[in-house]
Structure formats: structure tokens, C-alpha cells
Enzyme design. Structure first.
Site, PDB file in Angstrom:
ATOM      1  N   GLY A   1       0.795  -1.219   0.000  1.00  0.00           N
ATOM      2  CA  GLY A   1       0.000   0.000   0.000  1.00  0.00           C
ATOM      3  C   GLY A   1       0.823   1.262   0.000  1.00  0.00           C
ATOM      4  N   SER A   2       0.154   2.369   0.237  1.00  0.00           N
ATOM      5  CA  SER A   2       0.710   3.686  -0.036  1.00  0.00           C
ATOM      6  C   SER A   2       1.909   4.021   0.816  1.00  0.00           C
ATOM      7  CB  SER A   2      -0.355   4.745   0.165  1.00  0.00           C
ATOM      8  OG  SER A   2      -1.383   4.509  -0.736  1.00  0.00           O
ATOM      9  N   SER A   3       2.632   5.017   0.297  1.00  0.00           N
ATOM     10  CA  SER A   3       3.964   5.282   0.809  1.00  0.00           C
ATOM     11  C   SER A   3       3.981   6.141   2.047  1.00  0.00           C
ATOM     12  CB  SER A   3       4.781   5.949  -0.287  1.00  0.00           C
ATOM     13  OG  SER A   3       4.110   7.104  -0.753  1.00  0.00           O
TER      14      SER A   3
ATOM     15  N   TYR B   1      -8.988   3.302   1.242  1.00  0.00           N
ATOM     16  CA  TYR B   1      -8.416   3.944   2.438  1.00  0.00           C
ATOM     17  C   TYR B   1      -9.465   4.629   3.303  1.00  0.00           C
ATOM     18  CZ  TYR B   1      -3.775   2.766   0.920  1.00  0.00           C
ATOM     19  OH  TYR B   1      -2.659   2.064   0.557  1.00  0.00           O
TER      20      TYR B   1
END
Lengths: 138, 406
Positions: A63-65, B381
Site C-alpha cells: 500500500g501507499s507510501s 483507504y
């Protein structure tokens, strides 16, 4: 109680112990509720299980950084961080995020952690000495 | 690890505590990935996003006297004057947004507040060694532009901005950029939305491999737009972690499939059908119903996409019960203003805001209410904030906003 001691490699230093939780799938800690440490992620096999103060075995991060760190940081604020992490394939987002919150993390265990460790086992990760000790639950 | 004298001085704290911390992190990473040494970087992007963990790290560095040697561009935070006027945001969240602004100015970043630097503002050239965080940007600079970056986090990219170096391993080396997995795409893929679903599906299955993605060219001539490639990279790095891939005939290190593999064997194969893409939508989306918020622009909508929205909405009005936000970059919005498209969009009741990430506190008031987006990343998210999202393409989002339901 049967215990096993296995060599590993240090990624992030430190020494800690706790109950094991074993994830077969990659983890993004941002999808945990920091207040409980429980995983919220839809479709993950550990959805609803908590990582709080446990030794987490995981294949890799995903997933995102930026959110991986924030997930861990919010767990730190609530005293719900994992005690230690055993990872199969470290990736840079996970390693740098765990560096910031300073949780002991190792990889390259001499024996496959998926064979050796089950949910509920008591696991000590001594990253500084590069040793993992596993006591089976009874 | 073999460090230069200057790098050793950084690690020993001779250049201050902030620089020492940054170098200490990079050395820990270098050891983790068996890097023999550091390599200079000429460009960085920091995915800050107004997240407390990230702001904490930037404060540690800047309060330790660190400043950026390589000027990073920065991801969005949120547009406080615009969004705070409309939504009530708790004081501690407001404070965090301002604290983030403050520390990033102090450390010397370019405050671009944009999550698509690789399209404009911070575009590397072929072969350039860089440290790019932001999940969509890293694979885009690697695969689409042919620059070289590992999958940096915002904190490791900031450490590289401060020290000017990154550990020499992974995608900085030729041998790790070659393909080792084959993906056959048996269906036509149209528009950023479908390219996003394709990325999500491949990201789920790619593991740590470098996929070589082959399209069934009999079906159509594949020529993805930058937006399509952007959505592809965004979603493949939300469902998984895939910083490099090849599309023979499309991406620059893959003139042919053979060149993409560079002598590697393909260790596994994956086939993608129309049904697989449709399954992805069902997997990610919450069930349809009455819509309260439409949130578009994760990643930031480009100028071309803003024009597309103006054409789609035309002279319709969105329903008064629906809040509709498009997140975009300041330069794209300015272009849309100059060309008259912003007026068309805003006349409909849709609001366009710069500098803002969807994952921010103003949208918390939609917790528990059903919302809608064209971004799987956004839907994914926002689970953290307790916002359910219906996932559909932009055309359907706009139609639903007019009727207030889907």
C-alpha cells in the site's frame, strides 16, 4: 513447554516478546483501528483480529507510501504497536516506517516462520542478537 | 556498507542530529536490502499528505537542523481556508494541517501539494536516479518514464532529500528491473477507471514480481493515456506493492517482450478477462443507495479530466443533498479557469479544490453515510475513516450526483 531457537537477521534493532499472530497476506497497518489494534481491511483473512502488543509474522508490507507509517504512529500513540515484526520479504516502505516507530524487526529466519510459528505461540524476537525464540502454546 | 567520507560524517552527526537521523535510516535500509553503497539522487518527491506520522519525522529532522539538499515536491495536505469554511474540523486536526505546512516550509520543500508530480512539476528523465514516494508516482517514474526509484516511503524520500543519496539496490540496478512474470490481458481496457481496475487486479497477484503485461492486440490498438497509466499505477500499488512493470511497445524499457524479460524466465502467468475486472468493482465497492458525497480526484484530476467533467455535466445541476468535490492540482485548476471549463463545472454545483488529499479530516462528517468515487484507492483507504463508498466510473458518479442516488 517446547521451545525452539532460530537464527535470523536484524532489520531494525531491539528485543521484545509477545503472543504471535501470523498473517498469510501482506499488511498495511493504516487499516488497523489504532484504539484497538484490530485490522479493518475488507477481504483480509485477519479482519477483526488485533496486532496490539503482539509479535506479527507477515509476508511483506503493501500500500501507499505514507500511510503505513501513520498507521504505526497512531498505534504507538495508543500504546497498541506490535511488540516485534518477523517479515519474509521486507520492502522499503515497511522498513523505513518501522524504523521511525522503532519496533524490533527481523527477516531471514533459518526455519520457515510459517511452519514454526502459530497464532498464540509466545515469541521472543531479539533483533540485536539476531535470534528468535518460539514457545508453543499449550 | 561502504560509505564515502562525507556520508560517514553525516552518520557520525557532524552535520547535525537531523542529518544523522536521515542517514541512519538510509543505512538501516541499505543493510536490509544488501546495498553495497549509496548513490546520489537528483530528484525527490515526498508523499507527506498531512499525516501525523510523517509530520513527526519531518519535525525530528528539521528540529535537528536538517534542510533539504535536493528540493522535494510534496503531496497534498488539505486546503484549510476552503474546506474549513464548509466543514467543522476538530482543533487538533486543524493544528496538524498547519504544523505540517510549517515544518515542510522550514525544511525547504517545494510546497506543491500535488500527488501527480510525475505529470507536471517534477518529471524525471530516462535513467535518472531519484527517490520518489507516493504509491502511484513510484511505478510511473520507473515504468512509464524509465527513471529509477525504489518504492520509497515519504520518510525515506525525505531522508534522501536531506542527504542527497539513497541506498544503491533494487530498481536502481538493471537486473532488478527486468520482467519475471507474464500477464495476458484478454479484454479491452478503456478509460482511467478500467485501467485502475486492471491495476488493482494485477497488484493483487503480482507479489514482488515485475510483470510484463501483454495486451491482446487483435482486440484493439493499445495506446494508454497518461491518466490511464496513472490510474493503473495507483491501484496496483494500493492492492499490492508493484513499483515496476513493463508493457511491451508502450513503456520505454520494453521495446519488445523479449527485451522486457532481458533473459529472465517468466516464473508465473496471469490472465485477465472482462469478468476479472468486473469482479474487482464488486470486491471494492459498497452496495448502491442514496449518495451524500461524491469525492473525485484520487489521484488528483488532470486538466484533461477536468475538461471531461465539464463536458459530462454540461448544463445539468447536481442534487442539493449531494456534496461533490473534485481534488486537483493548482496548475490544472488554473488552466481550467482560463479555458472556461471551471465555470461550467462550478455552475453545476460541483466544487473543485487544490492541494487536498481525500484522506483528510474535513470529509469525516460523511462517516457512516454512503458516498461515491471513481477511485478504488479512495474507497479502500476511507475504510479507515468509516466512510463507505460506491465505486463507479466518473460518468455514473455524475449521473448519481444529479439524482442523489445510484
Amino acid at each position: 513447554m517446547k521451545t525452539r531457537t532460530v537464527k535470523c537477521r536484524k532489520l531494525i534493532g531491539g528485543c521484545a516478546e509477545g503472543e504471535a499472530i501470523v498473517s498469510r497476506e501482506a499488511i498495511n497497518f493504516y487499516l488497523c483501528d489504532p484504539a484497538t489494534g484490530e485490522l479493518l481491511e475488507k477481504n483480509h483473512h485477519l479482519k477483526g483480529k488485533s496486532f496490539a502488543r503482539k509479535v506479527v509474522v507477515l509476508p511483506t508490507g503493501k500500500g501507499s507510501s505514507v500511510v503505513q507509517l501513520d498507521g504505526l504512529y497512531q498505534m504507538l500513540e495508543k500504546n497498541n504497536l506490535p511488540k516485534a515484526i518477523i517479515v519474509i520479504d521486507p520492502e522499503p516502505v515497511l522498513v523505513s516506517s518501522v524504523y521511525v516507530v522503532n519496533v524490533p524487526m527481523v527477516d531471514k529466519m533459518e526455519d520457515d516462520p510459517y511452519t514454526l510459528i502459530e497464532d498464540g505461540d509466545w515469541v521472543k524476537v531479539d533483533a540485536d542478537s539476531q535470534i528468535v525464540t518460539v514457545a508453543e502454546k499449550f | 556498507m561502504n560509505l564515502t567520507d562525507e556520508e560517514k560524517r553525516m552518520l557520525d552527526g557532524e552535520m547535525g542530529e537531523g542529518v544523522r537521523k536521515a542517514m541512519d535510516m538510509l543505512v538501516a535500509m541499505g543493510k536490509a536490502f544488501d546495498a553495497p553503497r549509496m548513490i546520489p539522487v537528483t530528484r525527490t518527491h515526498v508523499a507527506m499528505s498531512g499525516q501525523e506520522g510523517d509530520t513527526y519525522w519531518c519535525e525530528l529532522l528539521v528540529n535537528g537542523g536538517a534542510a533539504c539538499k535536493i528540493i522535494p515536491t510534496t503531496n497534498p495536505n488539505w486546503d484549510v481556508p476552503t474546506l474549513n469554511r464548509r466543514y467543522e474540523v476538530p482543533a487538533d486536526r486543524l493544528f496538524l494541517a498547519r504544523r505540517t505546512d510549517d515544518v515542510y516550509r522550514r525544511i525547504g520543500a517545494a510546497i506543491t501539494y500535488c500527488c501527480t508530480p510525475e505529470l507536471a512539476g517534477n518529471v524525471p528523465v530516462f535513467g535518472e536516479h531519484v527517490a520518489f514516494s507516493e504509491s502511484s508516482a513510484t511505478p510511473y517514474v520507473n515504468a512509464v518514464l524509465g527513471a529509477r526509484s525504489n518504492r520509497e516511503s515519504s520518510v525515506s524520500a525525505l531522508a534522501s532529500s536531506v542527504t542527497g543519496v539513497t541506498p544503491y539496490y533494487g530498481l536502481h540496478l538493471d537486473e532488478n528491473r527486468r520482467g519475471n512474470m507474464t500477464v495476458y490481458v484478454d479484454t479491452e481496457v478503456k478509460g482511467p477507471y478500467e485501467w485502475g481496475l486492471l491495476g488493482w487486479f494485477i497488484g493483487l497477484h503480482a507479489g514482488t514480481n515485475v510483470p510484463v503485461i501483454l495486451f491482446n492486440k487483435k482486440a484493439y490498438d493499445v495506446r494508454p493515456t497518461p491518466e490511464e497509466l496513472l490510474y493503473f499505477t495507483t491501484e496496483s500499488n494500493t492492492s499490492g506493492a508493484m513499483p515496476m512493470f513493463h508493457m511491451p511497445g508502450i513503456t520505454p524499457e520494453a521495446p519488445t517482450a523479449e527485451a522486457a524479460f532481458g533473459g529472465n524466465k517468466s516464473a508465473s502467468e496471469l490472465r485477465v478477462t472482462r469478468a476479472d475486472l468486473e469482479k474487482m468493482e464488486n470486491l471494492i465497492s459498497d452496495p448502491a443507495g442514496k449518495i451524500h458525497l461524491v469525492l473525485i480526484g484520487c489521484p488528483h484530476y488532470t486538466y484533461a479530466q477536468l475538461r471531461g467533467v465539464a463536458d459530462l455535466i454540461n448544463d445539468r445541476r447536481i442534487h442539493p443533498d449531494v456534496d461533490f468535490w473534485i481534488l486537483s492540482s493548482w496548475d490544472a485548476i488554473e488552466l481550467a479557469r482560463r479555458s472556461g471549463h471551471l465555470e461550467t463545472i462550478e455552475r453545476s454545483g460541483i466544487r473543485v479544490v487544490p492541494d487536498t488529499c481525500m484522506d483528510q479530516p474535513p470529509f469525516d462528517q460523511f462517516k457512516g453515510k454512503l458516498n461515491m468515487t471513481d477511485s478504488a484507492k479512495c474507497a479502500h483507504y476511507q475504510k479507515r475513516r468509516g466512510l463507505p463508498f460506491v465505486l463507479r466510473r466518473i460518468e455514473e458518479c455524475i449521473d448519481a450526483a444529479v439524482k442523489s442516488s445510484v
